[in-house]
Scaffold this motif. Sequence first.
Motif, PDB file in Angstrom:
ATOM      1  N   GLY A  47       0.662  -1.248  -0.005  1.00 22.81           N
ATOM      2  CA  GLY A  47       0.125  -0.173   0.028  1.00 22.81           C
ATOM      3  C   GLY A  47       0.931   1.288   0.043  1.00 22.81           C
ATOM      4  O   GLY A  47       0.378   2.340  -0.243  1.00 22.81           O
ATOM      5  N   THR A  48       2.092   1.023   0.599  1.00 26.49           N
ATOM      6  CA  THR A  48       2.974   2.475   0.436  1.00 26.49           C
ATOM      7  C   THR A  48       3.521   2.686  -0.861  1.00 26.49           C
ATOM      8  O   THR A  48       3.831   3.739  -0.813  1.00 26.49           O
ATOM      9  CB  THR A  48       4.001   2.116   1.684  1.00 26.49           C
ATOM     10  OG1 THR A  48       3.133   1.867   2.822  1.00 26.49           O
ATOM     11  CG2 THR A  48       4.908   3.438   1.799  1.00 26.49           C
ATOM     12  N   PHE A  49       3.978   1.611  -1.391  1.00 27.10           N
ATOM     13  CA  PHE A  49       4.757   1.937  -2.920  1.00 27.10           C
ATOM     14  C   PHE A  49       3.859   2.437  -3.617  1.00 27.10           C
ATOM     15  O   PHE A  49       2.551   2.134  -3.819  1.00 27.10           O
ATOM     16  CB  PHE A  49       4.975   0.509  -3.284  1.00 27.10           C
ATOM     17  CG  PHE A  49       5.910   0.378  -4.515  1.00 27.10           C
ATOM     18  CD1 PHE A  49       7.509   0.282  -3.977  1.00 27.10           C
ATOM     19  CD2 PHE A  49       5.669   0.636  -5.898  1.00 27.10           C
ATOM     20  CE1 PHE A  49       8.384   0.559  -4.903  1.00 27.10           C
ATOM     21  CE2 PHE A  49       6.710   0.812  -6.737  1.00 27.10           C
ATOM     22  CZ  PHE A  49       8.176   0.674  -6.281  1.00 27.10           C
ATOM     23  N   ASP A  50       4.269   3.700  -4.433  1.00 28.67           N
ATOM     24  CA  ASP A  50       3.590   4.139  -5.407  1.00 28.67           C
ATOM     25  C   ASP A  50       3.753   3.474  -6.470  1.00 28.67           C
ATOM     26  O   ASP A  50       4.742   3.869  -7.464  1.00 28.67           O
ATOM     27  CB  ASP A  50       4.252   5.519  -5.503  1.00 28.67           C
ATOM     28  CG  ASP A  50       3.568   6.588  -6.499  1.00 28.67           C
ATOM     29  OD1 ASP A  50       2.251   6.291  -6.494  1.00 28.67           O
ATOM     30  OD2 ASP A  50       4.025   7.507  -7.112  1.00 28.67           O
ATOM     31  N   LYS A 100      -3.490   9.284  -2.542  1.00 23.05           N
ATOM     32  CA  LYS A 100      -2.071   9.169  -2.014  1.00 23.05           C
ATOM     33  C   LYS A 100      -1.345   9.482  -3.258  1.00 23.05           C
ATOM     34  O   LYS A 100      -0.400  10.099  -3.238  1.00 23.05           O
ATOM     35  CB  LYS A 100      -1.737   7.987  -1.557  1.00 23.05           C
ATOM     36  CG  LYS A 100      -0.196   8.038  -0.883  1.00 23.05           C
ATOM     37  CD  LYS A 100       0.132   6.437  -0.703  1.00 23.05           C
ATOM     38  CE  LYS A 100       1.205   5.976  -1.721  1.00 23.05           C
ATOM     39  NZ  LYS A 100       1.316   4.678  -1.639  1.00 23.05           N
ATOM     40  N   SER A 101      -1.524   8.620  -4.313  1.00 27.66           N
ATOM     41  CA  SER A 101      -0.668   9.010  -5.586  1.00 27.66           C
ATOM     42  C   SER A 101      -0.911  10.172  -6.320  1.00 27.66           C
ATOM     43  O   SER A 101      -0.148  10.869  -6.947  1.00 27.66           O
ATOM     44  CB  SER A 101      -1.010   7.617  -6.697  1.00 27.66           C
ATOM     45  OG  SER A 101      -2.204   7.877  -7.210  1.00 27.66           O
ATOM     46  N   LEU A 154       1.027  12.655  -4.497  1.00 28.55           N
ATOM     47  CA  LEU A 154       2.495  12.626  -5.051  1.00 28.55           C
ATOM     48  C   LEU A 154       3.094  13.114  -6.180  1.00 28.55           C
ATOM     49  O   LEU A 154       3.885  13.828  -6.645  1.00 28.55           O
ATOM     50  CB  LEU A 154       2.900  11.154  -4.755  1.00 28.55           C
ATOM     51  CG  LEU A 154       3.492  10.593  -3.445  1.00 28.55           C
ATOM     52  CD1 LEU A 154       3.318   8.974  -3.805  1.00 28.55           C
ATOM     53  CD2 LEU A 154       4.717  11.120  -2.914  1.00 28.55           C
TER      54      LEU A 154
END
Lengths: 484, 137
Positions: A332-335, B46-47, B50
């Motif tokens: 979940g953290t990985f983009d 989130k993405s 970013l």
Amino acid sequence: MRNTLTAREAWFGNIKGDIMSGIVVALALIPEAIAFSIIAGVDPMVGLYASFIISVVIAFVGGRPGMISGATGAMALVMIELVAEHGLEYLLAATILTGFLQIVFGITKLAKLMKFIPRSVMVGFVNALAIMIFTSQLEHFAGAGWMMYAMVLGALAIIYLFPFLTKTIPSPLIAIVVITVVAVVTNTNVQTVGDMGQITKAFPPFLIPAVPFSIDTLMIIFPYSLALAIVGLVESLLTASIVDEYTDTPSNKNREANGQGIANIVTGFFGGMAGCAMIGQSVINVSSGGRGRLSSFVAGLVLIFLIVFMGDIVSQIPVAALVGVMIMVSIGTFDWGSIRTLRIIPFTDNVVMIVTVLTVIFTHNLAIGVLTGVLLSTIFFVAKISNVKVKKEMKENRMVYYFKGELFFASVTELLDDFDYDVEGAKEVIFELNQARLWDDSAVAALDKLVLKFEQQEVNVYVVGLNKSSSELNAKLSNKLSSH
Amino acid sequence: MYNKILLATDGSDHSLRTVDHAIQLAKTSDNPIIEIIYVKDMTKVKSETLNNWNQVTTSLEERFSTVEKKVKEANVSYKMKVLNGEPGPTVVEYVNKNQFDVVIVGSRGLNALQEMVLGSVSHKVAKRANCPVFIIK
């Protein structure tokens, strides 16, 4: 953007939503707090106390209502070495120092500057964090039997499939409960949380870290505290921005830096490890309806009550279940978008992102990764803008040089080296600088040098087209710099 | 004939043009109401944060207010709503549940990057909505 909420609105503007989401977050926090403790190499209680204290303190002093903070993987990774070499007491002292450093960052508005960390460094940060969390789980498989693999796979299956049934209860919690029940019922002899350290069914006591108050101690903890302070602020700032975006409300980034600092100081005195904002938990909170300060407060309180009253059950959780949760956290953290967009993003940005990731993997320190990434982007930026173009053209017996670009310390050397002095017999030379800018003394000195070169050949030089700030700088410094 | 009009917008410059078309269409009807929805995908926040890091972005409210101003000036009655979910399926579900006479969507998203990540919303809506779909190129 909407105005910042009043204190009353921030606390009691969303009571029902905040209480519900706070309970959900508390349940999701427990496995992570324990797993991050295991990564850091400390007792599970250290992470649990940290998550309790930090989320309660942040409820009062944080700058982003609705954001959840606690013990995190990013911070745990930074402290591994300190714990292994010097032990828990030094970690607690480092935690307190981290808090003070963060307050200094907040007061000096340095925290706000972190907004200028390049995008590619930020992406590198989360990707490196994800990879590190994942690789930190691999050691649990060493020498483990098939039960371990089965339990991890089972946990992952529940985590990813249960949300299709209902999303009201966090699926990692269901996975933990199911795997624990399976382990207890089948009486398999797998490693449990209890094996990693005792679960103390008590509220955290106030303690002053048992370290000698000396320069030596400071020298030991300072590098870790600085790294922790930077990593904590970077992740907290990123998380705050995510919550801003999610809720479409602004937040106070400097207040958040101060708040993180205060929370870390308090947690250090109550036996907790340094923490920061948590991306995953904050997303769980806001998507479960949490918006206010009350949500973080409730999350902390429910967490500690669960530990105090149900600590025995917690110590029976198999480590395999936590490994499953950590693998989910890392996925979940990985983009993942950053992989898909690799080919459309500028080459230098990709280099920065990958170098950031590699630095972290190599040094095991997210702070060094961020600093390296920032430095590399700066170098790329300087290289990109330090290309000054000069075009020459003969106009009625005059040679006109057209300058285009930024003249400053990094660009003038190349400019002087490549300068074409051949004026083809012209008696006058014009420097047309309306598409150029002089930035510093090096630029002025370089211009002087060029003019001098022509004057030595008895060619008159006229400098024209300087913009206001450039000509002011030129007037102030010209012919006063190089006396040799 | 198109009284109940649904306009799905992301607030981008491109989608502002879809507002013009919605207004034009509304003016051909006797009793038109434009319902403007904005779909926010929580799993992508989130993405997106970013990807937009260090870039000037406009807030949802700013984006909405530009759209709102246009509709107001045209003197057409309207409703505005924010929905949570994956854009394509969420728009389809909303359309099919609330019976619209026509749906208007833009063919492009906020930027190439997001389009690559999210896929084409207009394509999904055109395929699965149970009413006429107006795609603005």
